[in-house]
Design a protein around this motif. Structure first.
Motif, mmCIF file in Angstrom:
data_model
loop_
_atom_site.group_PDB
_atom_site.id
_atom_site.type_symbol
_atom_site.label_atom_id
_atom_site.label_comp_id
_atom_site.label_asym_id
_atom_site.label_seq_id
_atom_site.Cartn_x
_atom_site.Cartn_y
_atom_site.Cartn_z
ATOM 1 N N ALA A 254 13.756 8.920 1.613
ATOM 2 C CA ALA A 254 14.926 9.530 2.255
ATOM 3 C C ALA A 254 16.226 8.978 1.681
ATOM 4 N N ASN A 255 16.185 7.721 1.240
ATOM 5 C CA ASN A 255 17.376 7.083 0.673
ATOM 6 C C ASN A 255 17.454 7.242 -0.846
ATOM 7 N N GLY A 256 16.469 7.912 -1.436
ATOM 8 C CA GLY A 256 16.471 8.115 -2.883
ATOM 9 C C GLY A 256 16.181 6.860 -3.670
ATOM 10 N N ASP A 257 15.473 5.914 -3.058
ATOM 11 C CA ASP A 257 15.154 4.643 -3.721
ATOM 12 C C ASP A 257 13.802 4.779 -4.426
ATOM 13 N N ALA A 258 13.835 5.086 -5.733
ATOM 14 C CA ALA A 258 12.603 5.314 -6.488
ATOM 15 C C ALA A 258 11.793 4.023 -6.655
ATOM 16 N N LYS A 259 12.488 2.912 -6.880
ATOM 17 C CA LYS A 259 11.776 1.649 -7.049
ATOM 18 C C LYS A 259 11.071 1.227 -5.758
ATOM 19 N N GLY A 260 11.748 1.395 -4.631
ATOM 20 C CA GLY A 260 11.119 1.069 -3.352
ATOM 21 C C GLY A 260 9.925 1.964 -3.074
ATOM 22 N N LEU A 261 10.052 3.234 -3.447
ATOM 23 C CA LEU A 261 8.938 4.159 -3.260
ATOM 24 C C LEU A 261 7.753 3.763 -4.131
ATOM 25 N N TRP A 262 8.023 3.319 -5.364
ATOM 26 C CA TRP A 262 6.947 2.874 -6.257
ATOM 27 C C TRP A 262 6.243 1.653 -5.678
ATOM 28 N N ARG A 263 6.997 0.742 -5.121
ATOM 29 C CA ARG A 263 6.383 -0.450 -4.524
ATOM 30 C C ARG A 263 5.451 -0.060 -3.377
ATOM 31 N N CYS A 264 5.881 0.898 -2.562
ATOM 32 C CA CYS A 264 5.051 1.328 -1.420
ATOM 33 C C CYS A 264 3.831 2.123 -1.881
ATOM 34 N N ALA A 265 3.970 2.811 -3.003
ATOM 35 C CA ALA A 265 2.868 3.638 -3.491
ATOM 36 C C ALA A 265 1.839 2.841 -4.281
ATOM 37 N N PHE A 266 2.283 1.738 -4.890
ATOM 38 C CA PHE A 266 1.360 1.016 -5.783
ATOM 39 C C PHE A 266 1.287 -0.478 -5.494
ATOM 40 N N LEU A 267 2.418 -1.155 -5.505
ATOM 41 C CA LEU A 267 2.417 -2.618 -5.450
ATOM 42 C C LEU A 267 1.883 -3.146 -4.119
ATOM 43 N N TYR A 268 2.457 -2.693 -3.015
ATOM 44 C CA TYR A 268 2.038 -3.208 -1.710
ATOM 45 C C TYR A 268 0.568 -2.880 -1.397
ATOM 46 N N PRO A 269 0.115 -1.647 -1.654
ATOM 47 C CA PRO A 269 -1.311 -1.369 -1.412
ATOM 48 C C PRO A 269 -2.245 -2.235 -2.249
ATOM 49 N N GLU A 270 -1.846 -2.512 -3.503
ATOM 50 C CA GLU A 270 -2.698 -3.344 -4.349
ATOM 51 C C GLU A 270 -2.755 -4.783 -3.842
ATOM 52 N N LEU A 271 -1.632 -5.299 -3.385
ATOM 53 C CA LEU A 271 -1.621 -6.655 -2.830
ATOM 54 C C LEU A 271 -2.481 -6.725 -1.568
ATOM 55 N N ALA A 272 -2.387 -5.688 -0.737
ATOM 56 C CA ALA A 272 -3.228 -5.642 0.467
ATOM 57 C C ALA A 272 -4.691 -5.526 0.095
ATOM 58 N N THR A 273 -4.984 -4.772 -0.969
ATOM 59 C CA THR A 273 -6.370 -4.617 -1.416
ATOM 60 C C THR A 273 -6.939 -5.941 -1.904
ATOM 61 N N ILE A 274 -6.119 -6.718 -2.610
ATOM 62 C CA ILE A 274 -6.574 -8.044 -3.050
ATOM 63 C C ILE A 274 -6.923 -8.906 -1.840
ATOM 64 N N LEU A 275 -6.080 -8.834 -0.817
ATOM 65 C CA LEU A 275 -6.316 -9.628 0.389
ATOM 66 C C LEU A 275 -7.580 -9.187 1.120
ATOM 67 N N LEU A 276 -7.838 -7.886 1.140
ATOM 68 C CA LEU A 276 -8.964 -7.355 1.913
ATOM 69 C C LEU A 276 -10.241 -7.219 1.100
ATOM 70 N N ARG A 277 -10.129 -7.234 -0.215
ATOM 71 C CA ARG A 277 -11.316 -7.065 -1.060
ATOM 72 C C ARG A 277 -11.724 -8.377 -1.739
ATOM 73 N N PHE A 278 -10.794 -8.951 -2.484
ATOM 74 C CA PHE A 278 -11.137 -10.144 -3.262
ATOM 75 C C PHE A 278 -11.395 -11.351 -2.360
ATOM 76 N N VAL A 279 -10.482 -11.606 -1.447
ATOM 77 C CA VAL A 279 -10.547 -12.838 -0.642
ATOM 78 C C VAL A 279 -11.827 -12.928 0.196
ATOM 79 N N PRO A 280 -12.222 -11.880 0.965
ATOM 80 C CA PRO A 280 -13.444 -12.020 1.778
ATOM 81 C C PRO A 280 -14.693 -12.295 0.949
#
Length: 248
Positions: free
Chosen positions: A128-154
């Motif tokens: 909504a704010n036209g922030d492409a970098k923030g949108l990229w982080r939400c689409a790729f970076l944050y999900p991948e970090l969460a995946t590492i926490l939920l997949r690799f760590v356990p």
């Protein structure tokens, strides 16, 4: 405790369940591939492939309807294979050990999906704010970090601390319990094939499947003999059907 093994298993689970690009996810997440990698680690590729293939058979008929994960073959393989290769469990017993962890993987996947809803809502605000970098982080970076926490760590923790506990438990169990695991695990691959036959809507083919399975399991015929017998039975069925059609 084997930190190297724990790192390897955690990485295999993360890679096998990572859907970035959808390019090789099916291959990298297959129990056969995981069995090959862990077989290399334990210097027993043949046994690793055999156990991985047996686990793979259980999940042949599993369909992700609507993207829903009914069971997690990747977690089943990553947890059961190190235990089996360390203790010398046969493939059938390893399959019986793997199945409960496949169910556990469903809960991890649900946690991942729940966390993704957070990034979606956050991404809407960036869009909504036209922030492409923030949108990229939400689409790729944050999900991948969460995946590492939920997949690799356990898996890392389970392999590092849980493998020895499972091995100790198996050592304490009487032989008849281990034999029971082998018998139950031997039937599970048959169930995988049965699910496939039911999925394609051919339940009338089930008797032929069970004849072949039990012939291999109990009579001990090899793959070539099973193929020859199967071809002969198929020809007999086709010939009989042709005769009935000509009579009618």
């Amino acid at each position: 405790m084997d930190i190297t093994l724990a790192l390897l298993c955690g990485s295999l689970y993360f890679i096998g369940t990572n859907r970035v690009g959808y390019t090789l996810s099916s291959v990298l997440g297959s129990p056969i591939f995981i069995g090959f990698c862990l077989g290399l680690y334990f210097n027993d590729v043949t046994n690793g492939l055999a156990i991985g293939a047996s686990i793979q058979l259980v999940y042949l008929g599993v369909i992700l309807t609507g993207g829903n994960l009914p069971t997690d073959a990747v977690l089943a393989a990553t947890i059961a294979l190190p235990v089996a290769l360390k203790t010398g469990l046969d493939a059938d017993a390893a399959v019986a050990l793997a199945v409960p962890f496949g169910v556990l993987g469903v809960f991890l996947d649900q946690m991942r999906r729940t966390s993704n809803s957070i990034w979606v809502r956050m991404g809407d605000k960036y869009a909504a704010n036209g922030d492409a970098k923030g949108l990229w982080r939400c689409a790729f970076l944050y999900p991948e970090l969460a995946t590492i926490l939920l997949r690799f760590v356990p898996v890392f923790v389970l392999t590092l601390f849980g493998t020895d506990a499972i091995i100790s438990l198996l050592d304490m169990l009487p032989d008849w319990v281990i034999s029971g695991f082998s018998v139950a695990g031997g039937l599970l691959p048959a169930m995988g094939f049965a699910i496939i036959l039911l999925t394609i809507g051919k339940p009338k083919l089930m008797p032929y499947f069970f004849i072949g399975f039990f012939a291999v399991q109990y009579i001990g015929i090899n793959t070539m003999a099973a193929a020859i017998f199967g071809a002969c039975i198929s020809l007999l069925v086709v010939f009989n059907m042709s005769k009935k059609e000509s009579v009618e």
